[in-house]
Design a protein around this motif. Structure first.
Motif, PDB file in Angstrom:
ATOM      1  N   PRO A  13     -16.141 -22.840 -10.144  1.00 49.91           N
ATOM      2  CA  PRO A  13     -15.299 -23.015 -11.333  1.00 49.91           C
ATOM      3  C   PRO A  13     -13.896 -22.486 -11.037  1.00 49.91           C
ATOM      4  N   ASP A  14     -12.929 -23.360 -10.994  1.00 56.86           N
ATOM      5  CA  ASP A  14     -11.562 -22.950 -10.656  1.00 56.86           C
ATOM      6  C   ASP A  14     -10.697 -22.979 -11.915  1.00 56.86           C
ATOM      7  N   PHE A  15     -10.994 -22.037 -12.809  1.00 54.64           N
ATOM      8  CA  PHE A  15     -10.241 -21.935 -14.053  1.00 54.64           C
ATOM      9  C   PHE A  15      -9.046 -20.995 -13.840  1.00 54.64           C
ATOM     10  N   PRO A  16      -7.890 -21.334 -14.395  1.00 55.12           N
ATOM     11  CA  PRO A  16      -6.715 -20.452 -14.256  1.00 55.12           C
ATOM     12  C   PRO A  16      -7.011 -19.020 -14.725  1.00 55.12           C
ATOM     13  N   GLU A  17      -7.839 -18.892 -15.759  1.00 52.79           N
ATOM     14  CA  GLU A  17      -8.157 -17.556 -16.288  1.00 52.79           C
ATOM     15  C   GLU A  17      -8.871 -16.701 -15.245  1.00 52.79           C
ATOM     16  N   LEU A  18      -9.701 -17.324 -14.410  1.00 52.30           N
ATOM     17  CA  LEU A  18     -10.400 -16.570 -13.366  1.00 52.30           C
ATOM     18  C   LEU A  18      -9.414 -16.070 -12.315  1.00 52.30           C
ATOM     19  N   ARG A  19      -8.455 -16.902 -11.980  1.00 56.47           N
ATOM     20  CA  ARG A  19      -7.427 -16.479 -11.022  1.00 56.47           C
ATOM     21  C   ARG A  19      -6.590 -15.345 -11.616  1.00 56.47           C
ATOM     22  N   GLU A  20      -6.285 -15.445 -12.911  1.00 57.22           N
ATOM     23  CA  GLU A  20      -5.519 -14.391 -13.590  1.00 57.22           C
ATOM     24  C   GLU A  20      -6.292 -13.073 -13.606  1.00 57.22           C
ATOM     25  N   MET A  21      -7.612 -13.160 -13.566  1.00 60.43           N
ATOM     26  CA  MET A  21      -8.462 -11.961 -13.547  1.00 60.43           C
ATOM     27  C   MET A  21      -8.582 -11.372 -12.137  1.00 60.43           C
ATOM     28  N   GLY A  22      -7.893 -11.978 -11.172  1.00 58.03           N
ATOM     29  CA  GLY A  22      -7.921 -11.464  -9.807  1.00 58.03           C
ATOM     30  C   GLY A  22      -9.034 -12.019  -8.945  1.00 58.03           C
ATOM     31  N   LEU A  23      -9.617 -13.151  -9.345  1.00 60.38           N
ATOM     32  CA  LEU A  23     -10.749 -13.711  -8.601  1.00 60.38           C
ATOM     33  C   LEU A  23     -10.343 -14.878  -7.701  1.00 60.38           C
ATOM     34  N   GLY A  24      -9.058 -15.043  -7.468  1.00 59.67           N
ATOM     35  CA  GLY A  24      -8.584 -16.134  -6.628  1.00 59.67           C
ATOM     36  C   GLY A  24      -9.153 -16.102  -5.219  1.00 59.67           C
ATOM     37  N   ASP A  25      -9.220 -14.903  -4.617  1.00 61.38           N
ATOM     38  CA  ASP A  25      -9.773 -14.797  -3.264  1.00 61.38           C
ATOM     39  C   ASP A  25     -11.229 -15.242  -3.226  1.00 61.38           C
ATOM     40  N   PHE A  26     -11.985 -14.886  -4.267  1.00 62.39           N
ATOM     41  CA  PHE A  26     -13.383 -15.310  -4.320  1.00 62.39           C
ATOM     42  C   PHE A  26     -13.480 -16.823  -4.480  1.00 62.39           C
ATOM     43  N   LEU A  66     -16.946 -16.383 -20.592  1.00 61.90           N
ATOM     44  CA  LEU A  66     -18.329 -16.437 -20.091  1.00 61.90           C
ATOM     45  C   LEU A  66     -18.997 -17.736 -20.516  1.00 61.90           C
ATOM     46  N   ASN A  67     -18.774 -18.118 -21.756  1.00 63.19           N
ATOM     47  CA  ASN A  67     -19.356 -19.353 -22.266  1.00 63.19           C
ATOM     48  C   ASN A  67     -18.801 -20.569 -21.520  1.00 63.19           C
ATOM     49  N   GLN A  68     -17.519 -20.550 -21.223  1.00 66.80           N
ATOM     50  CA  GLN A  68     -16.884 -21.643 -20.490  1.00 66.80           C
ATOM     51  C   GLN A  68     -17.489 -21.775 -19.086  1.00 66.80           C
ATOM     52  N   ILE A  69     -17.708 -20.652 -18.417  1.00 60.63           N
ATOM     53  CA  ILE A  69     -18.309 -20.671 -17.079  1.00 60.63           C
ATOM     54  C   ILE A  69     -19.746 -21.173 -17.169  1.00 60.63           C
ATOM     55  N   ASP A  70     -20.488 -20.671 -18.157  1.00 53.07           N
ATOM     56  CA  ASP A  70     -21.885 -21.085 -18.336  1.00 53.07           C
ATOM     57  C   ASP A  70     -21.976 -22.589 -18.578  1.00 53.07           C
ATOM     58  N   GLN A  71     -21.086 -23.121 -19.388  1.00 53.13           N
ATOM     59  CA  GLN A  71     -21.081 -24.568 -19.643  1.00 53.13           C
ATOM     60  C   GLN A  71     -20.733 -25.347 -18.374  1.00 53.13           C
ATOM     61  N   ILE A 108     -23.143 -13.410 -15.021  1.00 56.52           N
ATOM     62  CA  ILE A 108     -21.751 -13.819 -14.815  1.00 56.52           C
ATOM     63  C   ILE A 108     -20.813 -12.628 -15.049  1.00 56.52           C
ATOM     64  N   LEU A 109     -21.007 -11.911 -16.148  1.00 52.34           N
ATOM     65  CA  LEU A 109     -20.165 -10.756 -16.453  1.00 52.34           C
ATOM     66  C   LEU A 109     -20.289  -9.683 -15.376  1.00 52.34           C
ATOM     67  N   ARG A 110     -21.514  -9.389 -14.988  1.00 54.18           N
ATOM     68  CA  ARG A 110     -21.731  -8.358 -13.963  1.00 54.18           C
ATOM     69  C   ARG A 110     -21.116  -8.775 -12.632  1.00 54.18           C
ATOM     70  N   TYR A 111     -21.319 -10.012 -12.243  1.00 52.50           N
ATOM     71  CA  TYR A 111     -20.806 -10.490 -10.967  1.00 52.50           C
ATOM     72  C   TYR A 111     -19.278 -10.430 -10.941  1.00 52.50           C
ATOM     73  N   ILE A 112     -18.645 -10.907 -12.005  1.00 51.82           N
ATOM     74  CA  ILE A 112     -17.180 -10.860 -12.086  1.00 51.82           C
ATOM     75  C   ILE A 112     -16.702  -9.413 -11.997  1.00 51.82           C
ATOM     76  N   LEU A 145     -31.429 -11.347 -15.136  1.00 54.36           N
ATOM     77  CA  LEU A 145     -30.310 -10.931 -15.980  1.00 54.36           C
ATOM     78  C   LEU A 145     -29.951 -11.953 -17.057  1.00 54.36           C
ATOM     79  N   GLY A 146     -30.213 -13.222 -16.788  1.00 52.46           N
ATOM     80  CA  GLY A 146     -29.753 -14.269 -17.686  1.00 52.46           C
ATOM     81  C   GLY A 146     -28.315 -14.625 -17.342  1.00 52.46           C
ATOM     82  N   ALA A 147     -27.886 -15.780 -17.808  1.00 50.87           N
ATOM     83  CA  ALA A 147     -26.599 -16.329 -17.382  1.00 50.87           C
ATOM     84  C   ALA A 147     -25.410 -15.444 -17.755  1.00 50.87           C
ATOM     85  N   GLU A 148     -25.238 -15.138 -19.023  1.00 55.54           N
ATOM     86  CA  GLU A 148     -24.032 -14.413 -19.428  1.00 55.54           C
ATOM     87  C   GLU A 148     -23.967 -13.026 -18.814  1.00 55.54           C
TER      88      GLU A 148
END
Length: 157
Positions: free
Chosen positions: A53-66, A2-7, A112-116, A106-109
């Motif tokens: 944000p195209d981080f490998p961790e996001l793709r690993e979480m199943g968010l590649g389509d998004f 979450l912090n990485q995405i926020d940054q 982001i958590l809710r949206y993911i 909601l604030g950033a974190e």
């Protein structure tokens, strides 16, 4: 994560800061829906490619389509990015401003958590934050009764 995405969001918004356009230019079109003060603190940027944000961790979480989705716009905090072919589309502006109100509440974190989580569990089109934005932009486009979107979002979240 979450912090990485926020940054990344802060870095992206800073990178485009000089290209931002204030949404107070929509004060008359969105009167009764968005307070002028809210619009003064919301911005948009017209881009050729939507920054994501195209981080490998996001793709690993199943968010590649998004991440790969051809979106017309995306909102990060008080700034949204949109493609040039929709820059004159009030409905897209209205929709993204709903997301600005969600970020503000909601604030950033938390957002982001809710949206993911919503994208993972329900998919983009069935994510409650998206359903809210789509239903409100439809309300506006259909010319229904005016409602203060900022207050509605605060009550509904």
């Amino acid at each position: 994560m979450l912090n990485q995405i926020d940054q990344w969001i802060d870095k992206t918004n800073l990178e485009y800061k000089d290209q931002r356009i204030s949404c107070d230019k929509f004060a008359s079109e969105f009167a009764g829906f968005y307070p002028t003060e809210f619009l003064k603190n919301a911005f948009y940027v017209v881009v050729d490619k939507i920054p994501k944000p195209d981080f490998p961790e996001l793709r690993e979480m199943g968010l590649g389509d998004f991440i790969d989705m051809d979106a017309a716009g995306v909102t990060y905090k008080n700034t949204y990015y949109m493609l040039s072919h929709v820059a004159d589309n009030l409905r897209v502006h209205f929709h993204e401003l709903v997301h600005v109100a969600q970020w503000n509440n909601l604030g950033a974190e938390a957002l982001i958590l809710r949206y993911i989580t919503e994208i993972q569990c329900a998919g983009y089109y069935d994510a409650p934050l998206e359903i809210m934005a789509y239903s409100l932009d439809e309300h506006f486009t259909d010319g229904r009764e005016k409602l203060n979107v900022v207050e509605y979002v605060a009550r509904t979240l």
